[in-house]
Design an enzyme around this catalytic site. Structure first.
Site, PDB file in Angstrom:
ATOM      1  N   LYS A   1       1.122   4.221  -2.762  1.00 14.49           N
ATOM      2  CA  LYS A   1       0.769   5.612  -2.454  1.00 14.49           C
ATOM      3  C   LYS A   1       1.964   6.559  -2.645  1.00 14.49           C
ATOM      4  O   LYS A   1       1.792   7.705  -3.050  1.00 14.49           O
ATOM      5  CB  LYS A   1       0.214   5.710  -1.028  1.00 14.49           C
TER       6      LYS A   1
ATOM      7  N   TYR B   1       0.835  -1.212   0.000  1.00 16.24           N
ATOM      8  CA  TYR B   1       0.000   0.000   0.000  1.00 16.24           C
ATOM      9  C   TYR B   1       0.872   1.265   0.000  1.00 16.24           C
ATOM     10  O   TYR B   1       0.638   2.199  -0.766  1.00 16.24           O
ATOM     11  CB  TYR B   1      -0.892  -0.040   1.240  1.00 16.24           C
TER      12      TYR B   1
HETATM   13  P1  NDP Z   1     -13.390   2.332   0.820  1.00  7.78           P
HETATM   14  O1  NDP Z   1     -12.860   0.964   0.992  1.00  7.78           O
HETATM   15  O2  NDP Z   1     -14.468   2.808   1.757  1.00  7.78           O
HETATM   16  O3  NDP Z   1     -13.907   2.538  -0.691  1.00  7.78           O
HETATM   17  C1  NDP Z   1     -13.077   2.190  -1.766  1.00  7.78           C
HETATM   18  C2  NDP Z   1     -13.758   2.505  -3.072  1.00  7.78           C
HETATM   19  O4  NDP Z   1     -12.853   2.147  -4.142  1.00  7.78           O
HETATM   20  C3  NDP Z   1     -15.038   1.719  -3.300  1.00  7.78           C
HETATM   21  O5  NDP Z   1     -15.943   2.514  -4.030  1.00  7.78           O
HETATM   22  C4  NDP Z   1     -14.559   0.547  -4.175  1.00  7.78           C
HETATM   23  O6  NDP Z   1     -15.566  -0.020  -5.001  1.00  7.78           O
HETATM   24  C5  NDP Z   1     -13.531   1.251  -5.036  1.00  7.78           C
HETATM   25  N1  NDP Z   1     -12.587   0.341  -5.660  1.00  7.78           N
HETATM   26  C6  NDP Z   1     -11.730  -0.510  -5.045  1.00  7.78           C
HETATM   27  N2  NDP Z   1     -11.007  -1.164  -5.975  1.00  7.78           N
HETATM   28  C7  NDP Z   1     -11.411  -0.723  -7.189  1.00  7.78           C
HETATM   29  C8  NDP Z   1     -11.042  -1.015  -8.532  1.00  7.78           C
HETATM   30  N3  NDP Z   1     -10.091  -1.909  -8.829  1.00  7.78           N
HETATM   31  N4  NDP Z   1     -11.677  -0.366  -9.531  1.00  7.78           N
HETATM   32  C9  NDP Z   1     -12.624   0.556  -9.245  1.00  7.78           C
HETATM   33  N5  NDP Z   1     -13.017   0.885  -8.008  1.00  7.78           N
HETATM   34  C10 NDP Z   1     -12.415   0.244  -6.985  1.00  7.78           C
HETATM   35  O7  NDP Z   1     -12.111   3.302   0.889  1.00  7.78           O
HETATM   36  P2  NDP Z   1     -11.940   4.767   1.507  1.00  7.78           P
HETATM   37  O8  NDP Z   1     -13.088   5.610   1.147  1.00  7.78           O
HETATM   38  O9  NDP Z   1     -11.529   4.638   2.919  1.00  7.78           O
HETATM   39  O10 NDP Z   1     -10.614   5.243   0.717  1.00  7.78           O
HETATM   40  C11 NDP Z   1     -10.677   6.003  -0.476  1.00  7.78           C
HETATM   41  C12 NDP Z   1      -9.260   6.382  -0.877  1.00  7.78           C
HETATM   42  O11 NDP Z   1      -8.641   7.109   0.187  1.00  7.78           O
HETATM   43  C13 NDP Z   1      -8.360   5.184  -1.149  1.00  7.78           C
HETATM   44  O12 NDP Z   1      -7.500   5.464  -2.221  1.00  7.78           O
HETATM   45  C14 NDP Z   1      -7.577   5.041   0.140  1.00  7.78           C
HETATM   46  O13 NDP Z   1      -6.343   4.406  -0.067  1.00  7.78           O
HETATM   47  C15 NDP Z   1      -7.414   6.497   0.529  1.00  7.78           C
HETATM   48  N6  NDP Z   1      -7.132   6.699   1.937  1.00  7.78           N
HETATM   49  C16 NDP Z   1      -8.053   6.364   2.897  1.00  7.78           C
HETATM   50  C17 NDP Z   1      -7.773   6.576   4.237  1.00  7.78           C
HETATM   51  C18 NDP Z   1      -8.725   6.254   5.311  1.00  7.78           C
HETATM   52  O14 NDP Z   1      -8.368   6.466   6.487  1.00  7.78           O
HETATM   53  N7  NDP Z   1      -9.932   5.762   5.024  1.00  7.78           N
HETATM   54  C19 NDP Z   1      -6.464   7.127   4.647  1.00  7.78           C
HETATM   55  C20 NDP Z   1      -5.581   7.449   3.562  1.00  7.78           C
HETATM   56  C21 NDP Z   1      -5.929   7.241   2.270  1.00  7.78           C
HETATM   57  P3  NDP Z   1     -16.350  -1.378  -4.541  1.00  7.78           P
HETATM   58  O15 NDP Z   1     -17.161  -0.970  -3.364  1.00  7.78           O
HETATM   59  O16 NDP Z   1     -17.171  -1.742  -5.704  1.00  7.78           O
HETATM   60  O17 NDP Z   1     -15.273  -2.360  -4.193  1.00  7.78           O
END
Ligand code: NDP
Length: 241
Positions: A153, A149
């Site tokens: 990032k 990860y």
């Molecule tokens: P969630 O797990 O809540 O949501 C992830 C989203 O990404 C979902 O809509 C999922 O779709 C989609 N997704 C995953 N894989 C794919 C793919 N291969 N193609 C298309 N869509 C995909 O994540 P968060 O909202 O927590 O995180 C969002 C972003 O923020 C990420 O990049 C994460 O790394 C980053 N982030 C989050 C933090 C946190 O504390 N939450 C901290 C730092 C960064 P589906 O539901 O259909 O799988």
């Protein structure tokens, strides 16, 4: 304040968590909003808000290109791309499988490449674009148990800077946002012990909310950030200083 009514905004991973909040926030401002997801989406909810949705795995270039072509056919432009889709498959290096390495790099890093490449030609033609990549503070600090990860990032931060340099002359701004610990399903899976250890690192002594990220995205998507490119904005309660 920027008027987003005429803007077409594409957000990957918009079905849940941070992406969903970003999408709903732009939709409330009257923008044309399109979200992508990989597995499932609450169709009725998104339809009721007028948010378009595409099932598209960002790691698959063919699907990405087909989706972007279809959006451009319908709306003739994409003003803002938010590369938000991301996954974790945590584990210490000695126990991390090749599959878990590949899956995270393919979605979090190659996905950003695929999406950015697919929208760039149209943005260059229009001489306008805002690309916002959601990275993470651990991409700056490193984190034991998240080599895949963190590599993805950190890669996104380097990608952001390089593409910002390539596209600046076409009036396309490329920036990243590095969230800290944000309360979503992704972090909801962590144990109380891990959550407490994160809390100990946060000077503001509170976890972030999706809305905190959505507001930062809106700033980088709007006119107030026209002179900012190639930057990584930490929205993290002060973890990285
Ligand atoms: P969630 O797990 O809540 O949501 C992830 C989203 O990404 C979902 O809509 C999922 O779709 C989609 N997704 C995953 N894989 C794919 C793919 N291969 N193609 C298309 N869509 C995909 O994540 P968060 O909202 O927590 O995180 C969002 C972003 O923020 C990420 O990049 C994460 O790394 C980053 N982030 C989050 C933090 C946190 O504390 N939450 C901290 C730092 C960064 P589906 O539901 O259909 O799988």
């Amino acid at each position: 304040m920027t008027d987003f009514k005429e803007r077409v905004i594409l957000i990957t991973g918009g079905s849940r968590g941070i992406g969903r909040t970003i999408a709903e926030s732009f939709s409330e401002d009257g923008a044309t909003v399109i979200v992508t997801y990989r597995n499932s989406i609450e169709e009725d909810h998104f339809n009721s808000k007028g948010i378009k949705h595409f099932q598209c795995d960002v790691s698959d270039m063919k699907s990405v290109q087909a989706m972007v072509d279809s959006i451009l056919k319908d709306y003739s432009k994409i003003d803002v791309l938010v590369n938000n889709a991301g996954i974790t498959k945590d584990g210490l290096l000695m126990r991390m499988s090749e599959q878990d390495w590949d899956a995270v790099i393919d979605t979090n890093l190659k996905g950003v490449f695929n999406m950015t490449k697919a929208v760039t030609r149209s943005m260059m033609g229009k001489r306008y674009g805002k690309i916002i990549n959601i990275t993470s503070v651990v991409g700056i600090t490193g984190n034991a148990g998240q080599a895949n990860y963190v590599a993805s990032k950190a890669g996104v931060i380097g990608f952001t800077k390089s593409i910002a340099k390539e596209l600046a002359s076409r009036n396309i701004n490329v920036n990243a946002i590095a969230p800290g610990f944000i309360e979503t399903e992704m972090t909801g899976r962590l144990s109380d012990e891990v959550k407490q250890s994160y809390m100990n690192m946060i000077p503001l002594k509170k976890f972030g909310k999706s809305e905190d990220i959505a507001r930062a995205v809106k700033f980088l998507a709007g006119d107030d950030s026209d002179y900012i490119t190639g930057q990584t904005l930490c929205v993290d309660g002060g973890i990285v200083m």
